[in-house]
Design a protein around this motif. Structure first.
Motif, mmCIF file in Angstrom:
data_model
loop_
_atom_site.group_PDB
_atom_site.id
_atom_site.type_symbol
_atom_site.label_atom_id
_atom_site.label_comp_id
_atom_site.label_asym_id
_atom_site.label_seq_id
_atom_site.Cartn_x
_atom_site.Cartn_y
_atom_site.Cartn_z
ATOM 1 N N ALA A 27 0.813 -1.216 0.000
ATOM 2 C CA ALA A 27 0.000 0.000 0.000
ATOM 3 C C ALA A 27 0.847 1.267 0.000
ATOM 4 O O ALA A 27 0.317 2.362 -0.046
ATOM 5 N N GLY A 28 2.174 1.121 0.022
ATOM 6 C CA GLY A 28 3.047 2.291 0.046
ATOM 7 C C GLY A 28 2.811 3.202 -1.137
ATOM 8 O O GLY A 28 2.442 2.766 -2.228
ATOM 9 N N SER A 29 3.031 4.467 -0.941
ATOM 10 C CA SER A 29 2.752 5.476 -1.949
ATOM 11 C C SER A 29 3.846 5.541 -3.006
ATOM 12 O O SER A 29 5.029 5.405 -2.713
ATOM 13 N N ASN A 30 3.445 5.773 -4.229
ATOM 14 C CA ASN A 30 4.384 6.067 -5.309
ATOM 15 C C ASN A 30 4.345 7.553 -5.644
ATOM 16 O O ASN A 30 4.992 8.006 -6.561
ATOM 17 N N GLU A 31 3.549 8.277 -4.911
ATOM 18 C CA GLU A 31 3.405 9.709 -5.119
ATOM 19 C C GLU A 31 4.396 10.456 -4.238
ATOM 20 O O GLU A 31 5.209 9.862 -3.550
ATOM 21 N N LEU A 32 4.287 11.757 -4.214
ATOM 22 C CA LEU A 32 5.192 12.576 -3.417
ATOM 23 C C LEU A 32 4.762 12.678 -1.958
ATOM 24 O O LEU A 32 5.486 13.218 -1.137
ATOM 25 N N VAL A 33 3.582 12.166 -1.629
ATOM 26 C CA VAL A 33 3.099 12.217 -0.249
ATOM 27 C C VAL A 33 2.958 10.804 0.293
ATOM 28 O O VAL A 33 2.792 9.857 -0.454
ATOM 29 N N GLY A 34 3.019 10.687 1.593
ATOM 30 C CA GLY A 34 2.845 9.378 2.224
ATOM 31 C C GLY A 34 4.129 8.583 2.268
ATOM 32 O O GLY A 34 5.134 8.936 1.663
ATOM 33 N N ARG A 35 4.091 7.508 3.023
ATOM 34 C CA ARG A 35 5.246 6.624 3.165
ATOM 35 C C ARG A 35 5.426 5.780 1.907
ATOM 36 O O ARG A 35 4.462 5.332 1.301
#
Length: 100
Positions: A27-35
């Motif tokens: 579920a980790g983020s590939n965007e610039l926000v989040g873990r």
């Protein structure tokens, strides 16, 4: 999931921490926000390692490296780290390079 895992990790509840880190790997983020997913992988590896669960460290790193080529180098390092702690001999670097 990361905040929950980290809280358990800091309290010494390593099995619960490892479980929550592993829940967040995909579920980790590939965007610039989040873990990022590698942060979950790192946390899970550390929590498992602190419990001496080296085979599981190698297993989650191997699965992740096969599924996400962009994280292959980190995953290979985690597998090598686990193998060392399991008393296994590592292959020479030039042999590793040819295997990929």
């Amino acid at each position: 999931a990361y905040d929950v895992a980290r809280a358990f990790h800091l309290r010494g509840e390593l099995a619960r921490a490892a479980d929550w880190y592993q829940r967040g790997i995909s579920a980790g983020s590939n965007e610039l926000v989040g873990r990022k997913s590698w942060e979950f992988l790192e946390g899970a590896s550390l929590a498992l390692a602190e419990q001496g669960r080296w085979e599981e460290v190698a297993a989650i790193a191997t699965r992740r490296g096969e599924g996400v080529p962009g994280e292959r180098i980190l995953c290979d390092l985690l597998v090598a780290w686990a193998e060392l702690h399991r008393g296994r001999e590592l292959r020479r670097q030039d042999e590793i390079g040819r295997a990929h």
